[in-house]
Design a protein around this motif. Structure first.
Motif, PDB file in Angstrom:
ATOM      1  N   THR A  93      56.327  50.312  32.139  1.00 44.55           N
ATOM      2  CA  THR A  93      56.377  50.134  30.689  1.00 44.55           C
ATOM      3  C   THR A  93      54.999  50.234  30.043  1.00 44.55           C
ATOM      4  N   VAL A  94      53.933  50.023  30.819  1.00 40.04           N
ATOM      5  CA  VAL A  94      52.573  50.138  30.269  1.00 40.04           C
ATOM      6  C   VAL A  94      51.785  51.240  30.967  1.00 40.04           C
ATOM      7  N   GLY A  95      52.447  52.032  31.820  1.00 40.14           N
ATOM      8  CA  GLY A  95      51.754  53.095  32.547  1.00 40.14           C
ATOM      9  C   GLY A  95      51.127  54.109  31.603  1.00 40.14           C
ATOM     10  N   GLY A  96      49.855  54.370  31.760  1.00 33.83           N
ATOM     11  CA  GLY A  96      49.146  55.330  30.925  1.00 33.83           C
ATOM     12  C   GLY A  96      48.441  54.725  29.729  1.00 33.83           C
ATOM     13  N   VAL A  97      48.741  53.482  29.405  1.00 33.74           N
ATOM     14  CA  VAL A  97      48.012  52.817  28.325  1.00 33.74           C
ATOM     15  C   VAL A  97      46.560  52.648  28.766  1.00 33.74           C
ATOM     16  N   ALA A  98      45.617  52.933  27.870  1.00 34.52           N
ATOM     17  CA  ALA A  98      44.213  52.938  28.281  1.00 34.52           C
ATOM     18  C   ALA A  98      43.306  52.448  27.162  1.00 34.52           C
ATOM     19  N   LEU A  99      42.197  51.856  27.575  1.00 37.57           N
ATOM     20  CA  LEU A  99      41.077  51.535  26.687  1.00 37.57           C
ATOM     21  C   LEU A  99      39.939  52.466  27.063  1.00 37.57           C
ATOM     22  N   SER A 262      37.932  61.044  28.589  1.00 40.19           N
ATOM     23  CA  SER A 262      38.301  61.920  27.486  1.00 40.19           C
ATOM     24  C   SER A 262      39.778  61.791  27.164  1.00 40.19           C
ATOM     25  N   ALA A 263      40.107  62.058  25.898  1.00 37.23           N
ATOM     26  CA  ALA A 263      41.507  62.069  25.482  1.00 37.23           C
ATOM     27  C   ALA A 263      42.266  63.195  26.169  1.00 37.23           C
ATOM     28  N   THR A 264      41.570  64.302  26.442  1.00 39.52           N
ATOM     29  CA  THR A 264      42.218  65.442  27.100  1.00 39.52           C
ATOM     30  C   THR A 264      42.740  65.051  28.477  1.00 39.52           C
ATOM     31  N   TRP A 265      41.929  64.338  29.250  1.00 38.17           N
ATOM     32  CA  TRP A 265      42.348  63.910  30.584  1.00 38.17           C
ATOM     33  C   TRP A 265      43.522  62.936  30.495  1.00 38.17           C
TER      34      TRP A 265
END
Length: 277
Positions: A93-99, A262-265
């Motif tokens: 449910t939180v996979g990929g959320v990033a700071l 990076s946002a791209t990654w």
């Protein structure tokens, strides 16, 4: 390929683990708050590249536990600038959320959130957002990324001795004081023998404790660098606790490629969730 220096995490020590030996004189006896905080930042400089795998344990007031898996990527440059990525992996449910944070050489930071469920764009974390809790934890963005030295006025208080250990005490105030009394937002307790911030209290307008952030189980990783293997945040109001435990730490450029900051990654590896109207 660069050689990886792996530092395994140790068991949590009741007294915050082994620390450097105390010095005989006090070179910071007359230092003011800003000078102490700059010295803390300088002493805390890390290896150029660090990769960590962490377990985040959330404990409610009834003692029920939830666990999340987190990875942290850090790049530090000689001029004081650097990048940091805190990436949530599990649960799904939180996979990929990033700071994602970038720190300039003068200490100014820019922090963004990546939330796949809300689309491909990064969300800038403003001043108020950086102090808000992240994803049901008791940690804020600022707790995970680090405090901006240019974001506060630092005022030194009287030194304290707690359980036979000496501390410098520094309050962090808002840059622009209000019309009334200007209470501190945070209170830092800095070990005299090593300039490590061992505890940070978040205070309300009346000076009462809201949250307490403590660092434990320190590991010497070279030079004057001591890193905690356990961070604990306790919410004094909700009686919730959040623990961040380092399970693996590797110092290697191969584990921290430039592209991860990076946002791209992030979009390529954690595509935005497609929703229907």
């Amino acid at each position: 390929m660069a050689m990886a220096l792996v530092a395994p995490a140790h068991a949590v020590a009741e007294s915050a683990g082994t620390r450097p030996q105390a010095v005989q004189t006090d070179p910071w006896a007359d230092a003011d708050g800003p000078s102490l905080m700059r010295a803390v930042r300088e002493r805390g400089r890390q290896y150029p590249y660090a990769y960590e795998e962490l377990a985040m344990i959330l404990i409610d007031k009834e003692g029920r536990h939830r666990t999340r898996r987190v990875r942290r990527f850090t790049r530090a440059r000689a001029d004081g600038s650097g990048e940091l990525l805190v990436l949530f992996d599990l649960p799904e449910t939180v996979g990929g959320v990033a700071l994602l944070a970038h720190r300039d050489r003068d200490g100014r930071s820019r922090t963004s959130l990546y939330l796949p469920a809300l689309g491909p764009d990064l969300v800038e974390a403003g001043t108020s957002a950086t102090r808000a809790s992240v994803l049901g934890t008791d940690f804020s963005v600022e707790d995970l990324v680090g405090e901006r030295l240019d974001g506060y006025r630092f005022m030194r208080r009287a030194d304290e001795t707690i359980s036979d250990t000496g501390y410098y005490v520094v309050d962090a105030h808002a840059l622009d004081p209000g019309p009334d009394e200007d209470p501190p937002l945070y209170r830092h307790y800095i070990l005299k023998d090593s300039l490590i911030v061992i505890r940070t209290d978040t205070l309300d307008a009346a000076g009462r404790l809201l949250k307490r952030h403590t660092r434990h189980d320190f590991q010497h990783v070279g030079g004057q660098i001591w890193l905690p293997n356990l961070l604990m945040m306790r919410d004094a109001v909700t009686r919730h606790r959040s623990l961040l435990r380092v399970e693996r730490r590797v110092f290697s450029r191969d584990y921290v490629p430039d592209e991860v900051f990076s946002a791209t990654w992030l979009r390529r590896n954690y595509p935005p969730v497609e929703t229907t109207e």
